[in-house]
Design a protein around this motif. Structure first.
Motif, PDB file in Angstrom:
ATOM      1  N   CYS A  55       0.833  -1.218   0.000  1.00 17.80           N
ATOM      2  CA  CYS A  55       0.000   0.000   0.000  1.00 17.80           C
ATOM      3  C   CYS A  55       0.861   1.259   0.000  1.00 17.80           C
ATOM      4  CB  CYS A  55      -0.935   0.007   1.197  1.00 17.80           C
ATOM      5  SG  CYS A  55      -2.312  -1.127   1.026  1.00 17.80           S
ATOM      6  N   LEU A  56       1.951   1.229   0.730  1.00 16.42           N
ATOM      7  CA  LEU A  56       2.862   2.375   0.744  1.00 16.42           C
ATOM      8  C   LEU A  56       3.466   2.584  -0.643  1.00 16.42           C
ATOM      9  CD1 LEU A  56       4.265   4.577   2.412  1.00 16.42           C
ATOM     10  CD2 LEU A  56       6.065   2.917   2.881  1.00 16.42           C
ATOM     11  N   GLY A  57       3.842   1.508  -1.291  1.00 16.26           N
ATOM     12  CA  GLY A  57       4.378   1.616  -2.650  1.00 16.26           C
ATOM     13  C   GLY A  57       3.364   2.191  -3.620  1.00 16.26           C
ATOM     14  N   VAL A  58       2.124   1.735  -3.530  1.00 13.38           N
ATOM     15  CA  VAL A  58       1.058   2.258  -4.394  1.00 13.38           C
ATOM     16  C   VAL A  58       0.821   3.728  -4.093  1.00 13.38           C
ATOM     17  CG1 VAL A  58      -1.423   2.123  -4.866  1.00 13.38           C
ATOM     18  CG2 VAL A  58      -0.051   0.037  -4.773  1.00 13.38           C
ATOM     19  N   LEU A  59       0.829   4.090  -2.823  1.00 17.24           N
ATOM     20  CA  LEU A  59       0.636   5.490  -2.438  1.00 17.24           C
ATOM     21  C   LEU A  59       1.738   6.370  -3.002  1.00 17.24           C
ATOM     22  CD1 LEU A  59      -1.018   7.509  -0.763  1.00 17.24           C
ATOM     23  CD2 LEU A  59       0.542   7.028   1.130  1.00 17.24           C
ATOM     24  N   VAL A  60       2.961   5.888  -2.974  1.00 17.93           N
ATOM     25  CA  VAL A  60       4.078   6.663  -3.531  1.00 17.93           C
ATOM     26  C   VAL A  60       3.870   6.900  -5.023  1.00 17.93           C
ATOM     27  CG1 VAL A  60       6.548   6.531  -4.101  1.00 17.93           C
ATOM     28  CG2 VAL A  60       5.768   6.033  -1.784  1.00 17.93           C
ATOM     29  N   VAL A  61       3.444   5.861  -5.739  1.00 16.80           N
ATOM     30  CA  VAL A  61       3.230   6.014  -7.188  1.00 16.80           C
ATOM     31  C   VAL A  61       2.044   6.931  -7.459  1.00 16.80           C
ATOM     32  CG1 VAL A  61       2.542   4.800  -9.298  1.00 16.80           C
ATOM     33  CG2 VAL A  61       4.289   3.824  -7.815  1.00 16.80           C
ATOM     34  N   VAL A  62       0.912   6.674  -6.801  1.00 13.87           N
ATOM     35  CA  VAL A  62      -0.306   7.446  -7.074  1.00 13.87           C
ATOM     36  C   VAL A  62      -0.184   8.888  -6.605  1.00 13.87           C
ATOM     37  CG1 VAL A  62      -2.770   7.599  -6.511  1.00 13.87           C
ATOM     38  CG2 VAL A  62      -1.765   5.400  -7.095  1.00 13.87           C
ATOM     39  N   ALA A  63       0.389   9.115  -5.441  1.00 10.50           N
ATOM     40  CA  ALA A  63       0.535  10.484  -4.936  1.00 10.50           C
ATOM     41  C   ALA A  63       1.775  11.154  -5.508  1.00 10.50           C
ATOM     42  CB  ALA A  63       0.608  10.475  -3.414  1.00 10.50           C
ATOM     43  N   GLY A  64       2.743  10.367  -5.926  1.00 11.84           N
ATOM     44  CA  GLY A  64       3.983  10.933  -6.444  1.00 11.84           C
ATOM     45  C   GLY A  64       3.838  11.603  -7.795  1.00 11.84           C
ATOM     46  N   LEU A  93       2.984   4.391 -16.836  1.00  8.58           N
ATOM     47  CA  LEU A  93       3.802   4.227 -15.641  1.00  8.58           C
ATOM     48  C   LEU A  93       2.959   3.769 -14.453  1.00  8.58           C
ATOM     49  CD1 LEU A  93       6.533   4.550 -14.185  1.00  8.58           C
ATOM     50  CD2 LEU A  93       5.899   6.917 -13.736  1.00  8.58           C
ATOM     51  N   ALA A  94       1.845   4.445 -14.225  1.00  9.79           N
ATOM     52  CA  ALA A  94       1.038   4.145 -13.041  1.00  9.79           C
ATOM     53  C   ALA A  94       0.404   2.758 -13.111  1.00  9.79           C
ATOM     54  CB  ALA A  94      -0.038   5.215 -12.864  1.00  9.79           C
ATOM     55  N   TYR A  95      -0.285   2.441 -14.194  1.00  9.56           N
ATOM     56  CA  TYR A  95      -0.978   1.152 -14.265  1.00  9.56           C
ATOM     57  C   TYR A  95      -0.022  -0.039 -14.285  1.00  9.56           C
ATOM     58  CZ  TYR A  95      -5.345   3.609 -14.736  1.00  9.56           C
ATOM     59  OH  TYR A  95      -6.425   4.409 -14.492  1.00  9.56           O
ATOM     60  N   PRO A  96       1.030   0.003 -15.067  1.00 10.87           N
ATOM     61  CA  PRO A  96       1.978  -1.113 -14.968  1.00 10.87           C
ATOM     62  C   PRO A  96       2.593  -1.241 -13.576  1.00 10.87           C
ATOM     63  CG  PRO A  96       2.325   0.046 -17.016  1.00 10.87           C
ATOM     64  CD  PRO A  96       1.350   0.856 -16.217  1.00 10.87           C
ATOM     65  N   ALA A  97       2.828  -0.113 -12.901  1.00 11.42           N
ATOM     66  CA  ALA A  97       3.366  -0.177 -11.535  1.00 11.42           C
ATOM     67  C   ALA A  97       2.356  -0.822 -10.597  1.00 11.42           C
ATOM     68  CB  ALA A  97       3.737   1.223 -11.051  1.00 11.42           C
ATOM     69  N   LEU A  98       1.064  -0.507 -10.762  1.00  9.23           N
ATOM     70  CA  LEU A  98       0.030  -1.121  -9.929  1.00  9.23           C
ATOM     71  C   LEU A  98      -0.078  -2.623 -10.204  1.00  9.23           C
ATOM     72  CD1 LEU A  98      -2.760   1.602 -10.150  1.00  9.23           C
ATOM     73  CD2 LEU A  98      -1.254   1.116  -8.221  1.00  9.23           C
ATOM     74  N   ILE A  99      -0.024  -2.999 -11.464  1.00  3.82           N
ATOM     75  CA  ILE A  99      -0.092  -4.418 -11.824  1.00  3.82           C
ATOM     76  C   ILE A  99       1.131  -5.154 -11.273  1.00  3.82           C
ATOM     77  CG2 ILE A  99       0.011  -6.031 -13.768  1.00  3.82           C
ATOM     78  CD1 ILE A  99      -1.752  -3.973 -15.294  1.00  3.82           C
ATOM     79  N   LEU A 100       2.300  -4.560 -11.418  1.00  2.00           N
ATOM     80  CA  LEU A 100       3.518  -5.168 -10.894  1.00  2.00           C
ATOM     81  C   LEU A 100       3.450  -5.297  -9.367  1.00  2.00           C
ATOM     82  CD1 LEU A 100       6.382  -6.219 -11.533  1.00  2.00           C
ATOM     83  CD2 LEU A 100       7.177  -3.881 -11.190  1.00  2.00           C
ATOM     84  N   GLY A 101       2.939  -4.274  -8.705  1.00  2.00           N
ATOM     85  CA  GLY A 101       2.776  -4.333  -7.254  1.00  2.00           C
ATOM     86  C   GLY A 101       1.814  -5.432  -6.831  1.00  2.00           C
ATOM     87  N   GLY A 102       0.709  -5.582  -7.548  1.00  2.00           N
ATOM     88  CA  GLY A 102      -0.252  -6.648  -7.263  1.00  2.00           C
ATOM     89  C   GLY A 102       0.357  -8.023  -7.468  1.00  2.00           C
ATOM     90  N   TRP A 103       1.099  -8.169  -8.549  1.00  2.00           N
ATOM     91  CA  TRP A 103       1.750  -9.449  -8.848  1.00  2.00           C
ATOM     92  C   TRP A 103       2.772  -9.792  -7.753  1.00  2.00           C
ATOM     93  CZ3 TRP A 103       6.970 -10.250 -10.145  1.00  2.00           C
ATOM     94  CH2 TRP A 103       7.288 -11.532 -10.583  1.00  2.00           C
ATOM     95  N   ALA A 104       3.571  -8.802  -7.369  1.00  2.00           N
ATOM     96  CA  ALA A 104       4.577  -9.024  -6.323  1.00  2.00           C
ATOM     97  C   ALA A 104       3.908  -9.350  -4.991  1.00  2.00           C
ATOM     98  CB  ALA A 104       5.478  -7.797  -6.176  1.00  2.00           C
ATOM     99  N   TYR A 105       2.788  -8.698  -4.697  1.00  2.00           N
ATOM    100  CA  TYR A 105       2.071  -8.959  -3.452  1.00  2.00           C
ATOM    101  C   TYR A 105       1.566 -10.403  -3.408  1.00  2.00           C
ATOM    102  CZ  TYR A 105      -1.499  -9.088   0.089  1.00  2.00           C
ATOM    103  OH  TYR A 105      -2.247  -9.466   1.170  1.00  2.00           O
TER     104      TYR A 105
END
Length: 123
Positions: A55-64, A93-105
Protein backbone atom coordinates in the motif's frame (compact mmCIF):
# COMPACT_ATOMS: atom_id res chain seq x y z
CA UNK A 1 -3.77 -49.39 29.03
CA UNK A 2 -6.80 -51.14 27.49
CA UNK A 3 -10.48 -50.36 27.90
CA UNK A 4 -13.62 -52.15 26.72
CA UNK A 5 -16.43 -50.11 25.13
CA UNK A 6 -20.18 -50.94 25.23
CA UNK A 7 -20.03 -53.18 22.16
CA UNK A 8 -17.33 -55.32 23.70
CA UNK A 9 -14.50 -54.01 21.52
CA UNK A 10 -11.18 -53.42 23.16
CA UNK A 11 -9.87 -49.86 22.93
CA UNK A 12 -6.11 -49.73 22.97
CA UNK A 13 -4.68 -46.47 24.29
CA UNK A 14 -1.16 -45.27 24.80
CA UNK A 15 0.13 -44.05 28.12
CA UNK A 16 1.75 -41.18 26.22
CA UNK A 17 -0.55 -38.23 26.77
CA UNK A 18 0.71 -35.69 24.23
CA UNK A 19 1.23 -35.84 20.50
CA UNK A 20 4.41 -34.18 19.27
CA UNK A 21 5.71 -32.81 15.98
CA UNK A 22 3.68 -31.65 13.00
CA UNK A 23 0.50 -33.37 14.14
CA UNK A 24 0.60 -31.44 17.41
CA UNK A 25 1.10 -28.14 15.57
CA UNK A 26 -1.87 -28.88 13.31
CA UNK A 27 -3.93 -29.83 16.38
CA UNK A 28 -2.91 -26.54 18.02
CA UNK A 29 -4.34 -24.69 15.03
CA UNK A 30 -7.49 -26.81 14.76
CA UNK A 31 -8.26 -26.73 18.48
CA UNK A 32 -7.45 -23.02 18.79
CA UNK A 33 -4.89 -23.47 21.55
CA UNK A 34 -2.59 -20.70 22.74
CA UNK A 35 0.26 -22.06 20.62
CA UNK A 36 -2.02 -22.17 17.57
CA UNK A 37 -3.04 -18.57 18.20
CA UNK A 38 0.62 -17.56 18.32
CA UNK A 39 1.24 -19.28 14.97
CA UNK A 40 -1.79 -17.61 13.38
CA UNK A 41 -0.94 -14.19 14.84
CA UNK A 42 2.54 -14.52 13.40
CA UNK A 43 1.16 -15.28 9.94
CA UNK A 44 -1.35 -12.43 10.17
CA UNK A 45 1.36 -9.99 11.31
CA UNK A 46 3.57 -11.03 8.39
CA UNK A 47 0.72 -10.64 5.89
CA UNK A 48 -0.25 -7.26 7.39
CA UNK A 49 3.32 -6.02 7.06
CA UNK A 50 3.38 -7.13 3.45
CA UNK A 51 0.04 -5.45 2.72
CA UNK A 52 1.17 -2.18 4.32
CA UNK A 53 4.40 -2.24 2.33
CA UNK A 54 2.52 -2.72 -0.94
CA UNK A 55 0.00 0.00 0.00
CA UNK A 56 2.86 2.38 0.74
CA UNK A 57 4.38 1.62 -2.65
CA UNK A 58 1.06 2.26 -4.39
CA UNK A 59 0.64 5.49 -2.44
CA UNK A 60 4.08 6.66 -3.53
CA UNK A 61 3.23 6.01 -7.19
CA UNK A 62 -0.31 7.45 -7.07
CA UNK A 63 0.54 10.48 -4.94
CA UNK A 64 3.98 10.93 -6.44
CA UNK A 65 2.80 11.67 -9.97
CA UNK A 66 0.64 14.72 -9.09
CA UNK A 67 3.42 15.90 -6.80
CA UNK A 68 5.91 15.56 -9.65
CA UNK A 69 3.69 17.61 -11.94
CA UNK A 70 3.20 20.25 -9.25
CA UNK A 71 6.89 20.57 -8.35
CA UNK A 72 8.06 20.69 -11.99
CA UNK A 73 5.44 22.63 -14.00
CA UNK A 74 7.40 22.04 -17.21
CA UNK A 75 6.39 18.36 -17.06
CA UNK A 76 2.70 19.36 -17.36
CA UNK A 77 3.22 20.96 -20.74
CA UNK A 78 5.94 18.65 -22.10
CA UNK A 79 5.00 16.39 -24.99
CA UNK A 80 6.39 13.05 -26.12
CA UNK A 81 5.14 11.55 -29.40
CA UNK A 82 2.43 14.21 -29.42
CA UNK A 83 1.04 13.16 -26.03
CA UNK A 84 1.38 15.09 -22.81
CA UNK A 85 3.81 13.69 -20.23
CA UNK A 86 1.08 13.51 -17.53
CA UNK A 87 -1.03 11.24 -19.74
CA UNK A 88 1.94 9.09 -20.62
CA UNK A 89 2.93 8.81 -16.98
CA UNK A 90 -0.59 7.86 -15.94
CA UNK A 91 -1.10 5.42 -18.81
CA UNK A 92 2.31 3.84 -19.11
CA UNK A 93 3.80 4.23 -15.64
CA UNK A 94 1.04 4.15 -13.04
CA UNK A 95 -0.98 1.15 -14.27
CA UNK A 96 1.98 -1.11 -14.97
CA UNK A 97 3.37 -0.18 -11.53
CA UNK A 98 0.03 -1.12 -9.93
CA UNK A 99 -0.09 -4.42 -11.82
CA UNK A 100 3.52 -5.17 -10.89
CA UNK A 101 2.78 -4.33 -7.25
CA UNK A 102 -0.25 -6.65 -7.26
CA UNK A 103 1.75 -9.45 -8.85
CA UNK A 104 4.58 -9.02 -6.32
CA UNK A 105 2.07 -8.96 -3.45
CA UNK A 106 0.42 -12.22 -4.52
CA UNK A 107 3.77 -13.97 -4.90
CA UNK A 108 5.00 -12.76 -1.51
CA UNK A 109 1.70 -13.64 0.22
CA UNK A 110 1.79 -17.14 -1.25
CA UNK A 111 5.43 -17.50 -0.15
CA UNK A 112 4.48 -16.44 3.39
CA UNK A 113 1.68 -19.01 3.44
CA UNK A 114 4.00 -21.76 2.16
CA UNK A 115 6.53 -20.91 4.87
CA UNK A 116 3.76 -21.01 7.46
CA UNK A 117 2.56 -24.40 6.20
CA UNK A 118 6.15 -25.69 6.28
CA UNK A 119 6.50 -24.46 9.86
CA UNK A 120 3.31 -26.23 10.90
CA UNK A 121 4.13 -29.44 9.03
CA UNK A 122 7.87 -29.51 9.85
CA UNK A 123 9.02 -32.85 11.21
Amino acid sequence: MNEVDKSGRVIVTSPRARVTGPVQRALDLDEETTVGEVYLRSLMRTQLGLALTVCLGVLVVVAGLPLLFELWPATRSARVFGLGVPWLALGFLAYPALILGGWAYVRAAERNERQFADLVERR
